[in-house]
Design a protein around this motif. Structure first.
Motif, PDB file in Angstrom:
ATOM      1  N   ASP A 173      70.844   7.081 -65.815  1.00 37.68           N
ATOM      2  CA  ASP A 173      70.883   5.722 -66.358  1.00 37.68           C
ATOM      3  C   ASP A 173      69.939   4.798 -65.593  1.00 37.68           C
ATOM      4  O   ASP A 173      69.212   4.011 -66.193  1.00 37.68           O
ATOM      5  CB  ASP A 173      72.308   5.173 -66.322  1.00 37.68           C
ATOM      6  N   ASN A 174      69.925   4.907 -64.257  1.00 42.38           N
ATOM      7  CA  ASN A 174      69.037   4.077 -63.440  1.00 42.38           C
ATOM      8  C   ASN A 174      67.569   4.386 -63.730  1.00 42.38           C
ATOM      9  O   ASN A 174      66.740   3.468 -63.809  1.00 42.38           O
ATOM     10  CB  ASN A 174      69.327   4.257 -61.952  1.00 42.38           C
ATOM     11  N   SER A 175      67.239   5.658 -63.903  1.00 42.96           N
ATOM     12  CA  SER A 175      65.856   6.051 -64.216  1.00 42.96           C
ATOM     13  C   SER A 175      65.410   5.468 -65.549  1.00 42.96           C
ATOM     14  O   SER A 175      64.278   4.992 -65.687  1.00 42.96           O
ATOM     15  CB  SER A 175      65.718   7.572 -64.247  1.00 42.96           C
ATOM     16  N   GLN A 176      66.288   5.502 -66.539  1.00 44.79           N
ATOM     17  CA  GLN A 176      65.965   4.937 -67.849  1.00 44.79           C
ATOM     18  C   GLN A 176      65.713   3.438 -67.750  1.00 44.79           C
ATOM     19  O   GLN A 176      64.771   2.912 -68.337  1.00 44.79           O
ATOM     20  CB  GLN A 176      67.098   5.213 -68.849  1.00 44.79           C
ATOM     21  N   GLU A 177      66.563   2.754 -66.992  1.00 44.64           N
ATOM     22  CA  GLU A 177      66.407   1.312 -66.831  1.00 44.64           C
ATOM     23  C   GLU A 177      65.103   0.979 -66.112  1.00 44.64           C
ATOM     24  O   GLU A 177      64.389   0.050 -66.505  1.00 44.64           O
ATOM     25  CB  GLU A 177      67.604   0.733 -66.070  1.00 44.64           C
ATOM     26  N   LYS A 178      64.757   1.743 -65.064  1.00 45.68           N
ATOM     27  CA  LYS A 178      63.510   1.516 -64.333  1.00 45.68           C
ATOM     28  C   LYS A 178      62.300   1.753 -65.228  1.00 45.68           C
ATOM     29  O   LYS A 178      61.325   1.004 -65.179  1.00 45.68           O
ATOM     30  CB  LYS A 178      63.432   2.430 -63.103  1.00 45.68           C
TER      31      LYS A 178
ATOM     32  N   CYS B 265      62.133   1.472 -68.504  1.00 43.75           N
ATOM     33  CA  CYS B 265      62.031   0.371 -69.462  1.00 43.75           C
ATOM     34  C   CYS B 265      61.466  -0.882 -68.793  1.00 43.75           C
ATOM     35  O   CYS B 265      60.617  -1.574 -69.376  1.00 43.75           O
ATOM     36  CB  CYS B 265      63.383   0.078 -70.093  1.00 43.75           C
ATOM     37  N   LYS B 266      61.925  -1.169 -67.591  1.00 45.30           N
ATOM     38  CA  LYS B 266      61.433  -2.342 -66.870  1.00 45.30           C
ATOM     39  C   LYS B 266      59.938  -2.201 -66.577  1.00 45.30           C
ATOM     40  O   LYS B 266      59.166  -3.141 -66.782  1.00 45.30           O
ATOM     41  CB  LYS B 266      62.221  -2.526 -65.569  1.00 45.30           C
ATOM     42  N   LYS B 267      59.528  -1.021 -66.139  1.00 41.90           N
ATOM     43  CA  LYS B 267      58.121  -0.757 -65.820  1.00 41.90           C
ATOM     44  C   LYS B 267      57.240  -0.926 -67.052  1.00 41.90           C
ATOM     45  O   LYS B 267      56.132  -1.452 -66.976  1.00 41.90           O
ATOM     46  CB  LYS B 267      57.981   0.663 -65.272  1.00 41.90           C
ATOM     47  N   ARG B 268      57.734  -0.492 -68.198  1.00 41.38           N
ATOM     48  CA  ARG B 268      56.960  -0.566 -69.449  1.00 41.38           C
ATOM     49  C   ARG B 268      57.189  -1.875 -70.203  1.00 41.38           C
ATOM     50  O   ARG B 268      56.705  -2.043 -71.315  1.00 41.38           O
ATOM     51  CB  ARG B 268      57.341   0.598 -70.368  1.00 41.38           C
ATOM     52  N   LYS B 269      57.976  -2.790 -69.597  1.00 41.87           N
ATOM     53  CA  LYS B 269      58.320  -4.070 -70.239  1.00 41.87           C
ATOM     54  C   LYS B 269      58.906  -3.826 -71.626  1.00 41.87           C
ATOM     55  O   LYS B 269      58.538  -4.447 -72.617  1.00 41.87           O
ATOM     56  CB  LYS B 269      57.100  -4.982 -70.302  1.00 41.87           C
TER      57      LYS B 269
END
Length: 84
Positions: free
Chosen positions: A55-60, A62-66
């Motif tokens: 879950d944390n990897s997915q969130e990171k 998404c944040k990285k790709r805006k």
């Protein structure tokens, strides 16, 4: 019932899950914590799991790709302990 399903999805009570071979399955989400799935390709058994690292990897990502994630479906296909 088929006319009701889109309304249940829009209301946040159901979500599409485990699409394979042209089939769409649904599972309830009201009061049901987020989880992902392991699915045996031999017997078809589905195992639910939660993994904070995934879950944390997915969130990171998404944040990285805006990218604003609204939902996701994660299924890992393989063989269960009885079928391998």
């Amino acid at each position: 019932i088929y006319r009701t399903i889109p309304h249940l999805i829009a209301a946040g009570l159901l979500r599409e899950s485990l699409m394979q071979d042209g089939r769409i399955c649904y599972e309830h989400i009201l009061g049901h914590m987020h989880h992902d799935h392991l699915k045996c390709v031999n017997c078809g058994k589905v195992f639910e799991f939660q993994d904070e690292a995934i879950d944390n990897s997915q969130e990171k990502l998404c944040k990285k790709r805006k990218f604003k994630m609204t939902s996701h479906m994660h299924v890992i296909y393989g063989y269960c302990s009885k079928c391998k």
